[in-house]
Scaffold this active site. Structure first.
Site, PDB file in Angstrom:
ATOM      1  N   GLU A   1      -5.098  -7.269  -6.304  1.00 44.21           N
ATOM      2  CA  GLU A   1      -3.809  -7.381  -6.751  1.00 44.21           C
ATOM      3  C   GLU A   1      -3.898  -9.038  -5.639  1.00 44.21           C
ATOM      4  O   GLU A   1      -2.913  -9.526  -6.366  1.00 44.21           O
ATOM      5  CB  GLU A   1      -2.726  -6.534  -6.529  1.00 44.21           C
ATOM      6  CG  GLU A   1      -1.111  -7.013  -7.122  1.00 44.21           C
ATOM      7  CD  GLU A   1      -0.540  -5.429  -6.309  1.00 44.21           C
ATOM      8  OE1 GLU A   1      -0.303  -4.216  -6.818  1.00 44.21           O
ATOM      9  OE2 GLU A   1       0.381  -5.657  -5.172  1.00 44.21           O
TER      10      GLU A   1
ATOM     11  N   GLY B   1     -11.570   2.573  -7.412  1.00 41.67           N
ATOM     12  CA  GLY B   1     -12.465   2.170  -8.391  1.00 41.67           C
ATOM     13  C   GLY B   1     -12.146   1.352  -9.693  1.00 41.67           C
ATOM     14  O   GLY B   1     -12.125   0.064 -10.009  1.00 41.67           O
TER      15      GLY B   1
ATOM     16  N   ARG C   1       0.575  -1.617  -0.221  1.00 40.97           N
ATOM     17  CA  ARG C   1       0.074   0.300   0.039  1.00 40.97           C
ATOM     18  C   ARG C   1       0.784   1.795  -0.135  1.00 40.97           C
ATOM     19  O   ARG C   1       1.284   1.370   0.870  1.00 40.97           O
ATOM     20  CB  ARG C   1      -1.017   0.044   1.388  1.00 40.97           C
ATOM     21  CG  ARG C   1      -1.695   1.676   0.982  1.00 40.97           C
ATOM     22  CD  ARG C   1      -3.281   1.167   2.044  1.00 40.97           C
ATOM     23  NE  ARG C   1      -4.098   2.215   2.602  1.00 40.97           N
ATOM     24  CZ  ARG C   1      -4.444   3.174   1.719  1.00 40.97           C
ATOM     25  NH1 ARG C   1      -3.698   3.016   0.153  1.00 40.97           N
ATOM     26  NH2 ARG C   1      -4.810   3.790   1.632  1.00 40.97           N
ATOM     27  N   GLY C   2       0.721   2.087  -0.734  1.00 40.87           N
ATOM     28  CA  GLY C   2       1.716   2.934  -1.461  1.00 40.87           C
ATOM     29  C   GLY C   2       1.316   4.345  -0.645  1.00 40.87           C
ATOM     30  O   GLY C   2       3.179   4.811   0.434  1.00 40.87           O
ATOM     31  N   GLU C   3       0.632   3.843   0.244  1.00 40.99           N
ATOM     32  CA  GLU C   3       0.233   5.809   0.973  1.00 40.99           C
ATOM     33  C   GLU C   3       0.791   4.905   2.535  1.00 40.99           C
ATOM     34  O   GLU C   3       1.566   5.990   2.941  1.00 40.99           O
ATOM     35  CB  GLU C   3      -1.145   6.103   1.326  1.00 40.99           C
ATOM     36  CG  GLU C   3      -1.395   6.493   0.360  1.00 40.99           C
ATOM     37  CD  GLU C   3      -3.291   6.987   0.837  1.00 40.99           C
ATOM     38  OE1 GLU C   3      -3.650   7.026   1.773  1.00 40.99           O
ATOM     39  OE2 GLU C   3      -4.164   6.583  -0.449  1.00 40.99           O
ATOM     40  N   ASP C   4       1.190   4.078   2.522  1.00 42.76           N
ATOM     41  CA  ASP C   4       1.262   3.321   3.912  1.00 42.76           C
ATOM     42  C   ASP C   4       3.010   3.312   4.125  1.00 42.76           C
ATOM     43  O   ASP C   4       3.915   3.543   4.852  1.00 42.76           O
ATOM     44  CB  ASP C   4       0.999   2.041   4.533  1.00 42.76           C
ATOM     45  CG  ASP C   4      -0.264   1.901   4.666  1.00 42.76           C
ATOM     46  OD1 ASP C   4      -0.245   2.963   4.573  1.00 42.76           O
ATOM     47  OD2 ASP C   4      -1.060   0.936   5.208  1.00 42.76           O
ATOM     48  N   THR C   5       3.959   2.668   2.485  1.00 39.79           N
ATOM     49  CA  THR C   5       4.968   2.037   3.166  1.00 39.79           C
ATOM     50  C   THR C   5       5.942   2.996   2.106  1.00 39.79           C
ATOM     51  O   THR C   5       7.217   2.509   1.638  1.00 39.79           O
ATOM     52  CB  THR C   5       5.184   0.990   3.145  1.00 39.79           C
ATOM     53  OG1 THR C   5       4.700   0.132   1.824  1.00 39.79           O
ATOM     54  CG2 THR C   5       4.168   0.005   4.647  1.00 39.79           C
ATOM     55  N   ARG C   6       6.185   3.415   0.909  1.00 36.76           N
ATOM     56  CA  ARG C   6       6.292   3.696  -0.351  1.00 36.76           C
ATOM     57  C   ARG C   6       7.421   4.275  -0.183  1.00 36.76           C
ATOM     58  O   ARG C   6       8.595   3.753  -0.376  1.00 36.76           O
ATOM     59  CB  ARG C   6       4.845   4.231  -1.013  1.00 36.76           C
ATOM     60  CG  ARG C   6       6.346   4.990  -2.945  1.00 36.76           C
ATOM     61  CD  ARG C   6       5.344   5.900  -3.681  1.00 36.76           C
ATOM     62  NE  ARG C   6       4.697   4.141  -4.130  1.00 36.76           N
ATOM     63  CZ  ARG C   6       3.602   4.777  -4.354  1.00 36.76           C
ATOM     64  NH1 ARG C   6       2.514   5.893  -3.842  1.00 36.76           N
ATOM     65  NH2 ARG C   6       2.806   3.347  -5.275  1.00 36.76           N
TER      66      ARG C   6
END
Length: 171
Positions: free
Chosen positions: A96, A62, A29-34
């Site tokens: 995914e 979506g 999840r990009g917002e968490d760990t990118r």
């Protein structure tokens, strides 16, 4: 980095002969760990010589899983899934994950390595804590059959041997 050494076991000298374009597919999840853990992991894998796929595109809310992303999963020898606190809040991440699990089921040599980044593996397996909260929100808009596919994929991957990283500041 222990995870890079673990991934070395999955990198095959015959990747190209088996049709693999990537050694590793990173799911996160990009917002968490990118900009923290995943960026460090990606850099370490690339530095160690692993062909690593990381989707950096901004994803539309979506939107279903892109065909290119599905192909990248199928063309990867290994999938590393970074479970974070808000992973399950993303339909995209869950879709995914289902694609990764489906590929694992149909490809006997696809290796899946879960990383539990500041999240308890039992929360992923049983969908408790932040995972329960995310599923409560999804229940309002998602069909029951999709919710069930997400649940089963989370359970299956959480049962695999992986890496638990708790309280890891800055990746």
């Amino acid at each position: 980095m222990d995870l890079v050494r673990t991934t070395q076991v999955t990198s095959s000298y015959s990747n190209s002969r088996r049709g693999y374009h990537y050694d590793v597919f990173l799911s996160f999840r990009g917002e968490d760990t990118r900009k923290t853990f995943t960026d460090h992991l990606y850099t370490a894998l690339k530095s160690a010589g692993y062909r690593t796929f990381r989707d950096d595109d901004e994803l539309e809310t979506g939107e279903g899983i892109k065909s290119g992303l599905k192909q990248a999963i199928q063309m990867s020898r290994t999938s590393v899934i970074v479970f974070s606190k808000d992973y399950a809040s993303s339909r995209w991440c869950l879709n995914e994950l289902v694609e990764i699990v489906d590929h694992k089921r149909t490809s006997s040599d696809h290796v899946v390595i879960p990383v539990f980044y500041d999240v308890d593996p039992s929360h992923v397996r049983k969908q408790t804590g932040s995972f329960a909260e995310a599923f409560a929100r999804h229940r309002k808009t998602e069909p029951p059959d999709m919710m069930e596919r997400w649940r089963k994929a989370l359970e299956e991957v959480a049962d695999l041997a992986g890496k638990v990283l708790q309280n890891q500041a800055y990746g």
